[in-house]
Structure formats: structure tokens, C-alpha cells
Scaffold this active site. Structure first.
Site, PDB file in Angstrom:
ATOM      1  CE1 TYR A 277      -3.211  -2.849   0.639  1.00 43.27           C
ATOM      2  CE2 TYR A 277      -4.864  -0.793   0.754  1.00 43.27           C
ATOM      3  CZ  TYR A 277      -4.338  -1.720   0.625  1.00 43.27           C
ATOM      4  OH  TYR A 277      -5.671  -2.738   0.113  1.00 43.27           O
TER       5      TYR A 277
ATOM      6  CE  LYS B 192       2.486 -18.218  -2.178  1.00 40.81           C
ATOM      7  NZ  LYS B 192       1.802 -19.159  -1.964  1.00 40.81           N
TER       8      LYS B 192
ATOM      9  CG  ASP C  11      -1.627 -20.415  -0.615  1.00 38.82           C
ATOM     10  OD1 ASP C  11      -0.969 -20.000   0.445  1.00 38.82           O
ATOM     11  OD2 ASP C  11      -1.110 -21.185  -1.269  1.00 38.82           O
TER      12      ASP C  11
ATOM     13  CG  ASP D 143     -13.300  -7.339   1.646  1.00 36.66           C
ATOM     14  OD1 ASP D 143     -13.019  -6.047   2.816  1.00 36.66           O
ATOM     15  OD2 ASP D 143     -13.821  -7.113   1.168  1.00 36.66           O
TER      16      ASP D 143
ATOM     17  CG  ASP E  73      -7.511  -4.426   1.170  1.00 35.86           C
ATOM     18  OD1 ASP E  73      -8.227  -4.385   2.143  1.00 35.86           O
ATOM     19  OD2 ASP E  73      -7.591  -4.657  -0.149  1.00 35.86           O
TER      20      ASP E  73
HETATM   21  C1  IPM Z   1     -10.720  -0.982   4.180  1.00 31.92           C
HETATM   22  C2  IPM Z   1     -10.527  -0.423   2.655  1.00 31.92           C
HETATM   23  C3  IPM Z   1      -8.915   0.359   1.944  1.00 31.92           C
HETATM   24  C4  IPM Z   1      -7.895  -0.490   1.912  1.00 31.92           C
HETATM   25  C5  IPM Z   1      -9.529   0.258   0.740  1.00 31.92           C
HETATM   26  C6  IPM Z   1     -10.728   1.543   0.685  1.00 31.92           C
HETATM   27  C7  IPM Z   1      -8.608   1.731   0.280  1.00 31.92           C
HETATM   28  O1  IPM Z   1     -10.968  -1.660   1.307  1.00 31.92           O
HETATM   29  O2  IPM Z   1     -10.130  -0.471   4.632  1.00 31.92           O
HETATM   30  O3  IPM Z   1     -10.491  -2.377   4.289  1.00 31.92           O
HETATM   31  O4  IPM Z   1      -7.872  -1.294   1.153  1.00 31.92           O
HETATM   32  O5  IPM Z   1      -7.505  -0.659   3.015  1.00 31.92           O
HETATM   33 MG    MG Z   2     -10.412  -3.937   2.753  1.00 32.20          MG
END
Ligand code: IPM
Ligand code: MG
Length: 362
Positions: free
Chosen positions: A146, A195, A227, A255, A251
Site C-alpha cells: 500500500y 507467503k 493461500d 473481507d 485486506d
Molecule cells: C479497507 C478498504 C481500504 C483498504 C480501501 C478503501 C483503500 O478496502 O479498509 O479494507 O484497502 O485498506
Molecule cells: Mg478492504
């Protein structure tokens, strides 16, 4: 006690979900005799529209002057919003990354819990969801891909894009320490995800995590390749306590972890630095397709406000009261549309905020 809370309502559903969290905080203030003073801070698309950039120096200074910051969500529809015609460094997300960097928020805590009441919403097989799970993703937030150097160049007549993944020992050590400290307050297990079979940065990660683990002899440490971890989260999520990982892996895995809880609308997060100041936001995005419709789930933001009470203000009882009010509202059968199931009462965003605020007790 009195606290100054910065509020970044943001874009999309951001304003409606943060209003609900503020409503709940105000109820906490009433019931427990505190005072929260709110200061609005512009960021993301809202800041682009008002100031031409996604984050101003003034916004950073205001955030720094607060005891803590509550945030909704930022960003718009990446295919249709004019914000995405701007160069990448001027888009809404750059504001969020800029704030994380400016405040040095290196530790991102993302709990993923399967509530008993929402087992039906879990997309995994019943034999897996029946066991339940409660994991904390400790994501490094100010390093890695990032924030590494990036550029797009033309070479031999074609474009070439370069992103760099960098970690120093110091960056790894401080987040690893947070991971182990969190595990000490939980079930004393850390799964460090990397990884290391491919990446140098991961090999350094593993070495430093092993060193840090020596200071936490009570905590069981295991290393897992990313993975495999992605697979284990859907195969047997109950095995995880604290997942410790770098920025990009965190990240993606967060999710995934949120989805197996039934809805991404339930997941809170805290972004912390070395001080008490933190930024608290739901793990989900700004959902521009449902913005302003009063159907968004405010629970992730409300639970983020609870994390703020716990980590920034040391108000443990008050944080527990918010967590309990959320559980109670689910037990009482109220659901926003994303977690709706047969026989439950569907409510909108605002009503969900009211119902949770009503359930805050001493
Ligand atoms: C999160 C989001 C952010 C990230 C984006 C919006 C830049 O996906 O907070 O997980 O990737 O960190
Ligand atoms: Mg995210």
C-alpha cells in the site's frame, strides 16, 4: 468524563450509519454520565467535492486534536463516479490512506465473530457454522504494498507497472507485539500469515514474529501461508484466535472473514497507533447503490464506536453495554435487510439505531 470525537461521515451510506453510531454514543453518555463533543471532519469524496482534494491538512490537524475519530465509509461507484476520473492520488481512497499514514495507524484490528443469532446467515455448511467462531484479524496498516514505491513506465513500447512490497524489522515487530498482546487477552493463539515460500518480506516477517513470540511464552504461535489461510477460513474458521498479517493479505482475508459471519455489515474495526487516538470504522465500504435509502446495516459502525469506547477511552463497561445491546436487538428478532431471515422483523438503518440505543442500560 468528556471526550472530543471527530466524525468522518464520508460518502455513500457513511452519513446514515455514522448518525446511528452517534445516537448510540449519546445514549451511552446519558446512561453513564459522560459527554461526547463531536467535530465533523471531511474526507474522501465529500472532501473532493468541497475542497478539491480527498484529505486536507486542516482535516488531519482536526483529527489530531480529537481524542478519537469515528468514521463511516468513503468512496463511490468506481465505474460511474466522477471522483474516479481523477488521478489515483486525488481519489477518495487516497484520503483514507493519507489519514492512516499521517496518524501512524499501523495496527488495524478487525474482529470477525459469528453471532449465535445469525448462524442462519452464515454461508458455510451447518456442521461448520454450528461450531461458531471468534477471530481477530490484526492487520498491519501503514506498510507493505500500500505504501511502497509505485510507478508506471513505458519500456520497449509497452507500459509496465511497478508496486513494491517493503517491510522493516521495526514495522513487523510493533504489529507482531500488538498481535501477541491481543492474544493474551483472548484464547492465546496467534496464526501469523505470510507467503514465506515466495516473498523475502514474508521471510523477514516470519523471523521477526518468531523473535517477538519469545516474549509471550504462553501464546501458541503457528505460521500459515496466505493461500492456505484463505482456504482454512472457509473450511474451519473456529481454529483461529488472532490472525496476524501484513497489509494486503489482511485486506483480503478480512473481507473473506466478514462474509462468513453472514454479513459484511456486522464487522467493526479499529485503527490504532502508539497513542490512545484511533480511527474506528466499519470494515465494509460505502455501498453507493443503497445510499440514502435507509436500508444499510449500521451495526458494524455501532460496534466500531464500542471499540472506540474500549480502546481509546478505556470505558470497558460502556463498550460491553453497546455490544450487549447489539446482541439483544438480534435476539429480539430485528434485522436489517442484509441479515434478514424468515420470521424476523425487518427494520431500516435509523430504526436499527433507535432499537440499539434503547437497549443501552447500566
Ligand atoms: C479497507 C478498504 C481500504 C483498504 C480501501 C478503501 C483503500 O478496502 O479498509 O479494507 O484497502 O485498506
Ligand atoms: Mg478492504
Amino acid at each position: 468524563m468528556e471526550f472530543k470525537v471527530g466524525v468522518i461521515a464520508g460518502d455513500g451510506i457513511g452519513p446514515e450509519i455514522t448518525s446511528q453510531a452517534v445516537k448510540v454514543l449519546d445514549k451511552v453518555a446519558d446512561v453513564y454520565g459522560h459527554k461526547f463533543d463531536y467535530t465533523d471532519i471531511l474526507m474522501g469524496g465529500a472532501s473532493i467535492d468541497a475542497c478539491g482534494v480527498p484529505l486536507t491538512d486542516e482535516a488531519i490537524a482536526t483529527a489530531r486534536s480529537c481524542d478519537s475519530v469515528l468514521m463511516g465509509s468513503i468512496g463511490g461507484n468506481t465505474s460511474t463516479s466522477p471522483w474516479y476520473k481523477l488521478e489515483p492520488s486525488k481519489r477518495p481512497e487516497a484520503g483514507l490512506l493519507g489519514l492512516r499514514k499521517a496518524l501512524g495507524l499501523f495496527a488495524n484490528l478487525r474482529p470477525a465473530v459469528l453471532y449465535d443469532e445469525l448462524k442462519g446467515a452464515c454461508p458455510l455448511k451447518e456442521e461448520i457454522s454450528d461450531k461458531g467462531f471468534d477471530m481477530l484479524i490484526m492487520r498491519e496498516l501503514t506498510g507493505g504494498l500500500y505504501f511502497g514505491e509505485r510507478k508506471t513506465v513505458t519500456e520497449n513500447g509497452e507500459q509496465k507497472a511497478i508496486d513494491t512490497l517493503t517491510y522493516t524489522e521495526t514495522e513487523i515487530r510493533r504489529i507482531a507485539k500488538r498481535g501477541f498482546e491481543a492474544a493474551m487477552k483472548r484464547r492465546k493463539k496467534v496464526t501469523s500469515v505470510d507467503k514465506a515460500n515466495v516473498l523475502d518480506s514474508s521471510r523477514l516477517w516470519r523471523k521477526v514474529v518468531n523473535e517477538v513470540s519469545k516474549d509471550f511464552p504462553e501464546v501458541e504461535l503457528e505460521h500459515m501461508l496466505v493461500d492456505n489461510c484463505a482456504m482454512q477460513i472457509v473450511r474451519d474458521p473456529a481454529q483461529f484466535d488472532v490472525i496476524l498479517t501484513e497489509n494486503m493479505f489482511g485486506d483480503i482475508l478480512s473481507d473473506e472473514a466478514s462474509m462468513v459471519t453472514g454479513s459484511i455489515g456486522m464487522l467493526s474495526s479499529a485503527s490504532l497507533n502508539e497513542t490512545k487516538l484511533g480511527v474506528y470504522e466499519p470494515s465494509h465500504g460505502s455501498a453507493p447503490d443503497i445510499a440514502g435509502m435507509d436500508i444499510a446495516n449500521p451495526i458494524a459502525t455501532i460496534l466500531s464506536a464500542a471499540m472506540m469506547l474500549r480502546y481509546s477511552f478505556d470505558l470497558e463497561k460502556e463498550a460491553d453495554a453497546v455490544d450487549a445491546a447489539v446482541k439483544k436487538v438480534l435476539k429480539d428478532g430485528y434485522r436489517t435487510i442484509d441479515i434478514m431471515s424468515e420470521g424476523k422483523s425487518q427494520v431500516g438503518c435509523r430504526q436499527m439505531g433507535d432499537l440499539i440505543a434503547e437497549r443501552i442500560t447500566r
